[in-house]
Design a protein around this motif. Structure first.
Motif, mmCIF file in Angstrom:
data_model
loop_
_atom_site.group_PDB
_atom_site.id
_atom_site.type_symbol
_atom_site.label_atom_id
_atom_site.label_comp_id
_atom_site.label_asym_id
_atom_site.label_seq_id
_atom_site.Cartn_x
_atom_site.Cartn_y
_atom_site.Cartn_z
ATOM 1 N N UNK A 122 43.070 30.338 39.021
ATOM 2 C CA UNK A 122 42.824 29.440 37.887
ATOM 3 C C UNK A 122 42.085 30.185 36.782
ATOM 4 N N UNK A 123 41.044 30.909 37.198
ATOM 5 C CA UNK A 123 40.257 31.619 36.205
ATOM 6 C C UNK A 123 41.073 32.687 35.498
ATOM 7 N N UNK A 152 42.186 49.313 39.068
ATOM 8 C CA UNK A 152 41.584 48.210 39.825
ATOM 9 C C UNK A 152 41.011 48.666 41.160
ATOM 10 N N UNK A 153 40.474 49.877 41.167
ATOM 11 C CA UNK A 153 39.888 50.412 42.385
ATOM 12 C C UNK A 153 38.556 51.053 42.009
ATOM 13 N N UNK A 211 42.608 37.787 49.369
ATOM 14 C CA UNK A 211 42.083 36.692 50.204
ATOM 15 C C UNK A 211 43.237 35.910 50.845
ATOM 16 N N UNK A 231 34.971 32.504 48.284
ATOM 17 C CA UNK A 231 35.423 31.395 47.443
ATOM 18 C C UNK A 231 36.888 31.107 47.744
ATOM 19 N N UNK A 257 39.807 43.382 33.543
ATOM 20 C CA UNK A 257 38.674 42.897 34.335
ATOM 21 C C UNK A 257 38.734 41.396 34.568
ATOM 22 N N UNK A 285 42.002 40.046 43.652
ATOM 23 C CA UNK A 285 41.097 39.495 44.654
ATOM 24 C C UNK A 285 41.746 38.294 45.357
ATOM 25 N N UNK A 297 40.870 29.480 43.208
ATOM 26 C CA UNK A 297 39.937 29.330 42.087
ATOM 27 C C UNK A 297 39.904 30.603 41.237
ATOM 28 N N UNK A 298 40.204 31.735 41.866
ATOM 29 C CA UNK A 298 40.285 32.992 41.121
ATOM 30 C C UNK A 298 41.554 33.029 40.267
ATOM 31 N N UNK A 342 41.813 41.756 37.758
ATOM 32 C CA UNK A 342 40.915 41.934 38.897
ATOM 33 C C UNK A 342 40.814 40.648 39.726
ATOM 34 N N UNK A 343 40.755 39.498 39.042
ATOM 35 C CA UNK A 343 40.678 38.231 39.771
ATOM 36 C C UNK A 343 41.976 37.963 40.539
#
Lengths: 1051, 457
Positions: free
Chosen positions: B25-26, B135-136, B92, B18, B80, B88, B22-23, B84-85
């Motif tokens: 934003x979330x 976070x692992x 990326x 993705x 979470x 990620x 977008x992660x 976490x987002x």
């Protein structure tokens, strides 16, 4: 001088003629066999007094001859017969004698005895090792556990196989529904079977019995054999109706002293009422605190006039009128109606030497105890067989089921479930008949629970009639399952079966919250498509190598293909047009639907061999290799074996007259199992969009590309003995099953960024004892009495979890309680806050007078697993009359009641009112002699003497007590089934041209809960099938006592 | 056969890759929702600071955290659903070789700032938390780090991020729901956060506080238009959680608390009628920590019923109160305590729709005027910050504990003292037993009376 006696022998359950029955003149060797239509003629000497009729699989009967020249007789099936043929894995028929593992066969008649429309419920209490928990909701699901819970997070329900077709028993209830957070119980899919079409059911419990079914068999198999067509033409019709009323012992009882309110803090001088000018005379009037869903209000007083909910509706006869402040004349128990079920079926079958056919139709119309609730089931089944050549036989079977539900009961906590309302949040002054009249008069949500006299919108609860008539769900399932098969007899000892099976269904569930209800109006729909295809090629062989030595077995391959697709969508922000339920009626743009699609393919090859020696020693060997797409390709192949041995030692003790039969058996087996679909590769979840920006998130479950198959290891030993010409007998089994390397979405500390991760870890052990016994104390020509009993004790223990984790939370529930898997404890232990104890006494805080509570909500406060379960059935036959009753017992296990947790807090039950130790109303203020001294001791061990107030909500309920205060023993003893059947004697039916048999039955189900310890509820009532919600009760439905009648006609 | 069916393991409905933004934003949305939610399952801090009282059910007002597992909900939301987002997204973006280096730097810096914000939120509510090993998924039992050590690391990370911002290049673009990709404003947010963190630890480590605070001079949010806030949307699921709880639920759970109302009314505070609705011509507060008849008291104001009501992460008013305090503590941040205090009060009144004139009149009241108001700077700033942070419950709860003003009293029915922190979620005891109990020992007991390291008084 000899005389001729003739007659006809029939199968009592079907009225069909029985061929091959041995008719013997007692005390002689004179005998004949019945013809293909069951008729016989025997020439008996003048001295003969008695004829005996014997046939394998039927209870032998003796008849006095007297002067008769015609003796017709109906034989009852006898499941205790040793020559009984049992259907085992892959539809292999074997004699009970040769089975080296535990398998229980229940005849179709026995299942339908009490005319239960759900055949699974009809197994309850009848089979050792099988724990069945039914829901009291209409069409609700049934939890079936064979030998305990094995998988921590996965499916623990057995595999259902109908004539070789594995059928889905899916339960589509949401996790929220299963943990008591509202929603509907849509039942489970194995109930789509016509109970009258079942010839027999075999329950295969251990892995040795099931291993041939592959990875899905780890939880046991329920093998259903449907009726086959017989020679000649037969028609059987069942006409039945039952009616049900709630068992009041399983519904809440209310105090009748105090009405609406949470305490004394409202507007008038007493603090109990609102104070508003309702009638417009410029003087403030007393008004019920309408928004309050509790009964900690003013003491009832018929002389007190109060403006209640009914005085705000212009169409009400009491509009703008105050009414006496009294307890409701018609409380919530008057909400329940009489349930009504029509269960009718017809089956036609026929056949000749070239084949057979059968056609069945079953219609069940089931109306529940709640208004506007109905589940209709229509089942059509057809099967046929044709011998194309002497070597080639083809068969086909197809079943079509359509289930239509409307107004299934809302479950758990929430405004969709009127039980939550009645049991947890209610005003004892509200009269249900008036609520009904108001709804019918206005067509609106004329609730007792308005926000305020100036704001007549519902705040927490709707009018219960509105809930039932406006916020109803509808659902439909259309399903086909069946198979086509061809068997080719290569030689007399070897044949090959090719078969294609399919189970295919589509369902829709639609849920509504009407405009004008509590919360946002909404419409949600859920569509699900399920397909399963199996392609089997099986070679069967059976050969007596020498007189003493036989070998039997099969070799086969199975390809399984499964496909499930779901889509759920709902409106957003409410509905625009009332009563229009479509996505396009959404107030805001509806969110994109949630789609899921998963495919599973498993290829299996398998082989089995049974070696027999002198019908005395048997050795079974099986092996199966599965290859599953659910696992990463490097680990997707797994092989597992079984070995089983049986020794019929009575063959060596033929001279011991009291011993009829004795067998000892032992086995060991393993079953491998793949993962659930889509557990290997990582994905992202789509949240939605925000102002045109996409939102994606890392999902809360971490998948695992290194998964390996999980494994269940099972060992079993057993002893079967019958005595005194098979009048008494028992079957004793001990077993142990360890499920290791479980594929579990293990719960993680969310500090890892995930809630769960798929891993191979953990071991659960189930070990137990199963005991089945029977005795026939009386057996004469006209009268017999047989008693069957079964008893099961399963001990479940979690042996290890993940790394050094000692406890995993399986589910959390309202009330601060959770289900847990804890190393060293049984599965599902209930945790929550506890009392603090000193020397066995509850400790009360010296400063507050309330109970002290444990520092955390992490104390073990209950174990939901029963200590043992059992069933006792009695069958009494007198001539054509048969009385049957079954007592179903569960001993031990705990249950947490959210109904009590809240219902005691809101002052609804009698123990929250009444007099205190001083003889004064406890709800008086302390200054006025009220209040309560909670039984217990102070931290130093001296008795508590501090009086606490009972004027406001909470003292007896959740606010001032730990969760442990609402954990109860879930034991019960129930009179589960009763039936009284009268079969018209053939002497009468034979005169009714073409009629082979007429049976009249009176049946009853759940007539009497003989004992239980959970107050005001049925400890058995379950939210759903599955692992979640065990030992948890919320918004519980009362048990329904069902009476009815059935007529069976055979032509 | 199975060997040819590898695609059965590919989810046909969910992506395996993705856009990184977008992660983000979330994460921004999840963070803001968590901070401003009035849900009794997630965020009880409007109650703890006694801005609101509950009506019928007052369990959370008497500090029942356990029954609804509120601490667990809060913990999971931050770890979470936010951190976490963000992690990620960072991975990326870092791996993306095609991205313009300046844009990449801005995006990574922005994410770093959001992460620091989220970590301080956790530390300020729980104390020691899993950080360096968090976070692992390969480490299901992460150890807890010392809260103060975490703060030290967060300062370093934040400073590094601040150094990376390049306002001439693009940042997160429209995926940044807070600043719509405005890198310069994001940098001000970062400096304001640093200022907030500096003052937060100032009772514990005045020297670090001074250094860090002074470094933000002239770089912080300078007007209400620069507030770090997220404007919610008109329809679900993107509405302000206040709207969902106050309007959509159809429930009447909250009214003004008497504690707060007494202060507002005594000061004839111009914000009072924005904060709450009038009831019979006045702002009336229900009894904090007891049952209240909804119809008798003032409910939260109409603006909070607007689904688009913004959720605030850091406000200009807040910055000015921090600066006022910094001056009082002798930090060289420019201005006087009074000038910053006045600016803070004025910003807050304007944030709630008042005018500069309203603010000026208000500041003339002897009880408000910095020169005449009662008490030391902690009391004066504490009281006004308490009012100004009405819509920022997590910040309000921190400032109350740190400044110890106003002097709130626990209600008669309280199950405990006013919590100085959340105890750890029960699942941590189960799933991370050894580390959890070590952390409990390290902080001096896992209970609500244990103070966060910066909460010295």
């Amino acid at each position: 001088q000899n005389r001729q006696i003739s007659g006809r022998v029939t199968d009592r359950s079907t009225g069909q003629g029985l061929p091959g029955v041995t008719v013997l003149v007692k005390g002689t060797t004179i005998g004949v066999s019945t013809n293909s239509d069951g008729t016989y003629t025997i020439s008996a000497p003048a001295t003969a007094t008695t004829l005996s009729f014997t046939s394998i699989g039927f209870v032998a009967v003796e008849r006095t001859i007297g002067d008769a020249s015609t003796i017709d007789i109906g034989l009852a099936t006898d499941s205790k017969q040793l020559g009984e043929v049992i259907v085992t894995a892959q539809n292999v028929e074997r004699t009970r004698n040769s089975l080296p593992y535990s398998a229980t066969q229940v005849e179709g008649d026995n299942i339908t005895k009490a005319r239960n429309p759900n055949f699974i419920n009809g197994l309850s209490g009848k089979v050792a090792g099988v724990q069945i928990r039914q829901s009291n909701t209409l069409g609700g699901s049934t939890n079936v556990l064979i030998r305990g819970t094995k998988s921590l997070f996965g499916n623990n329900q057995p595999l259902f196989v109908v004539d070789g077709v594995p059928i889905s028993n899916a339960n589509t209830n949401s996790a929220d529904q299963q943990t008591g957070r509202g929603g509907y119980d849509y039942g489970n899919a194995a109930a789509d079977i016509n109970p009258d079409d079942i010839a027999s059911t075999t329950i295969l419990k251990g892995a040795a019995a099931t291993a041939l079914y592959g990875e899905r068999a780890a939880n046991g198999v329920i093998l259903i054999t449907t009726k086959k067509g017989r020679k000649g033409l037969g028609v059987t019709i069942n006409l039945g109706a039952t009616a049900g009323r709630i068992d009041k012992k399983t519904f809440i009882k209310y105090q009748n002293e105090y009405g609406a309110g949470y305490g004394r803090y409202y507007e008038d001088a007493s603090g109990f009422f609102l104070s508003r000018d309702i009638n417009g005379d410029g003087v403030d009037d007393l008004v019920t605190p309408l928004s309050e869903d509790a009964s900690y209000g003013a003491r009832f007083d018929p002389n007190l006039r109060v403006y209640q909910w009914d005085s705000f509706d212009p169409t009400s006869p009491t509009y703008k009128q105050a009414t006496p402040w009294v307890a409701a004349e018609n409380g919530p128990e008057s909400f329940f109606k009489t349930a009504f079920t029509l269960n009718n079926s017809i089956s036609i079958d026929g056949g000749n030497d070239n084949g057979y056919f059968k056609l069945g139709y079953n219609n069940i119309r089931d109306k529940g105890v709640l208004e506007n609730s109905e589940v209709n089931k229509n089942i059509v089944n057809f099967a046929g067989s044709l011998n194309l050549t002497p070597k080639l036989t083809t068969t086909a079977a197809i079943n079509y089921t359509r289930v239509d539900g409307k107004g299934r009961y809302g479950t758990g906590y929430g405004d969709g479930n009127v039980m939550t309302n009645f049991r947890q949040w209610w005003q004892t002054n509200v009269d249900l008949k008036q609520q009904k009249a108001a709804f019918e008069r206005t067509g609106r949500n004329a609730t007792w629970n308005y926000s305020d006299p100036s704001d007549l919108s519902p705040i927490y609860w709707n009018n219960p009639y509105w809930v039932r008539y406006k916020n109803y769900e509808t659902d439909q399932r259309n399903r086909f399952f069946g198979n086509v098969a061809a068997t080719y007899k290569v030689t007399d000892w070897f044949n090959i079966l090719g078969r294609v099976t399919a189970d295919s269904y589509d369902e829709i569930q639609e849920e509504r919250n009407a405009v004008g209800s509590v919360g946002l109006s909404s419409y949600d729909r859920y569509n699900r498509t399920s397909r399963e295809y199996n392609y089997d090629l099986i070679g069967n062989f059976s050969k007596n190598v020498t007189d003493n030595f036989s070998i039997k077995g099969l070799i086969g391959a199975n390809l399984r293909r499964q496909y499930i697709s779901t889509i759920s969508a709902g409106t957003n922000g409410g509905l625009v047009v009332p009563d229009l339920y479509s996505l396009s009626n959404s107030a805001s743009d509806p969110l994109p639907p949630n789609e899921n699609e998963q495919k599973i393919a498993v290829d299996g090859i398998f082989a089995s061999a049974t070696l027999g020696f002198r019908e005395m020693l048997f050795l079974d060997l099986t092996a199966r290799r599965d290859k599953s797409t659910t696992l990463p390709s490097k680990n997707n192949t797994f092989v597992y074996p079984s070995v089983a041995a049986g020794f019929v030692f009575s063959e060596l003790m033929k001279d011991v007259s009291w011993l009829s039969y004795g067998k000892i058996r032992a086995n060991y087996a393993e079953v491998g199992q793949g993962a659930s679909a889509l557990a290997v590769n990582d994905i992202y979840s789509k949240i939605s969009t925000f102002n045109g920006n996409p939102l994606f998130s890392v999902p809360s479950t971490k998948n695992n590309p290194d998964l390996k198959p999980e494994r269940t290891k099972s060992a079993e030993g057993g002893l079967e003995m019958n005595f005194l010409s098979n009048r008494v007998g028992f079957d004793f089994t001990v077993y142990q099953q360890n499920t290791v390397n479980q594929i579990i979405p293990v719960t993680l500390s969310t500090a890892t960024g995930y809630s769960n991760r798929f891993v191979n870890s953990g071991e659960v052990r189930n070990r137990g004892i199963e005991l089945t016994a029977f005795v026939t104390p009386v057996k004469t020509a006209d009268f017999s009495w047989t008693l069957n009993a079964n008893w099961t004790r399963n001990r479940n223990e979690v042996l290890s979890l993940y790394q050094d984790v000692q406890n995993i939370v399986l589910a959390t529930y309202q009330g601060g309680v959770s289900s847990n898997a804890t190393v060293g404890e049984p599965f599902g232990s209930i945790r929550g806050s506890n009392y603090v104890y000193k020397d066995g006494q509850k400790v009360v805080s010296a400063t507050t007078g309330y109970y002290q509570q444990s520092a955390t909500s992490n104390e073990v406060i209950g174990n939901p697993n029963p200590d043992w379960t059992g069933g006792v059935s009695n069958t009494l036959n007198y001539k054509g009359l048969a009385l049957y009753f079954l007592v179903d017992i569960r001993q031990g296990g705990d249950i947490f009641s959210l109904d009590r947790y809240y219902g005691l807090a809101t002052g609804m039950t009698p123990e929250t009112a009444g007099l205190n130790d001083l003889g004064n109303p406890s709800r008086n203020t302390i200054a006025n002699g009220g209040g309560v001294i909670l039984p217990g001791v102070l931290a130093d061990g001296t008795p508590n003497t501090r009086r606490v107030s009972n004027t406001n909500y909470g003292l007896y309920g959740y606010l001032r007590n730990p969760a442990a205060g609402f954990v109860y023993d879930a034991s019960f003893v129930k009179l589960r089934e009763v039936s009284l059947t009268y079969s018209l004697p053939t002497s009468i039916t034979s005169k009714l041209g073409g009629v082979k048999g007429i049976d009249f039955s009176v049946v009853g189900r759940n007539l009497w809960i003989i004992s239980k310890n959970l107050p005001d509820a049925d400890p058995e009532d379950a939210l759903s099938s599955g692992n979640l919600g065990q030992g948890y009760s919320s918004g519980s439905f009362p048990a329904v006592r069902t009476f009815g009648g059935n007529i069976r006609l055979s032509f | 056969c199975v060997d040819t069916l590898d695609d059965y393991n590919i989810d046909p409905k969910r992506p395996s890759s993705v856009p990184a933004t977008s992660l983000v934003s979330n994460a921004e949305l999840s963070l803001t929702r968590t901070l401003v939610s009035p849900s009794v399952n997630l965020n009880p801090f409007r109650l703890y600071v006694q801005h609101w009282a509950e009506t019928t059910y007052y369990d959370e007002s008497i500090y029942d955290i356990r029954t609804r597992n509120i601490n667990g909900g809060f913990w999971t939301a931050i770890y979470r659903d936010v951190l976490r987002d963000l992690k990620e997204a960072k991975a990326i973006i870092t791996a993306d070789g095609t991205l313009d280096p300046a844009v990449k730097a801005n995006q990574l810096a922005s994410i770093e700032v959001l992460e620091v914000y989220a970590w301080t939120t956790l530390v300020d509510v729980f104390g020691n938390v899993p950080y360096s090993q968090a976070l692992d998924f390969n480490n299901p039992q992460p150890k807890y780090d010392d809260a103060k050590t975490i703060y030290t690391d967060l300062f370093a990370r934040l400073n590094a991020a601040i150094a990376k911002f390049d306002p001439t290049a693009e940042g997160l673009g429209s995926a940044d729901l807070i600043y719509d990709g405005d890198v310069a404003e994001f940098a001000k947010f970062a400096n304001s956060l640093k200022l907030r963190m500096a003052l937060t630890i100032s009772d514990d480590d005045a020297a670090t506080a001074k250094t860090q605070a002074e470094a933000t001079r002239g770089k912080t949010i300078a007007s209400n238009s620069e507030n770090a806030d997220l404007a919610f949307q008109t329809s679900n699921p993107n509405t302000n959680p206040l709207f969902e709880q106050l309007v959509q639920s159809g429930r009447n759970d909250f009214v003004a608390a008497n504690t707060f109302v007494t202060v507002l009314n005594n000061l004839s505070d111009p914000r009072a009628t924005q904060f709450f609705k009038l009831k019979n011509g006045a702002i009336r507060g229900g009894v904090y920590g007891a049952s209240n008849n909804y119809a008798s008291f003032s409910a939260p104001g109409v603006n909070q019923e607007d689904p688009t009501h913004p959720g605030v992460l850091l406000s200009y008013a807040q910055v000015e109160f921090l600066l006022a305090e910094a001056v009082e503590r002798g930090f060289n941040v420019g201005g006087t305590a009074k000038s910053h205090y006045d600016a803070g009060v004025t910003a807050s009144i304007q944030q709630w729709g008042g005018s500069a004139t309203d603010a000026a009149a208000y500041l003339l009241k002897p009880a408000v005027n910095y020169l005449t108001a009662t008490g030391n700077y902690k009391q004066k700033i504490g009281t006004q910050a308490w009012i100004a942070l009405y819509d920022q419950p997590v910040d309000g709860y921190r400032e109350y504990r740190r400044l110890d003003y106003p002097a709130l009293v626990k209600p008669a029915q309280a199950l405990s003292n006013i919590p100085r922190r959340f105890f750890y979620p029960v699942v941590e005891q189960n799933l991370n037993t050894a580390n959890n109990s070590a952390a409990a020992t390290a902080i001096g007991g896992d209970n609500v009376d244990t103070r966060i390291f910066w909460d010295k008084f």
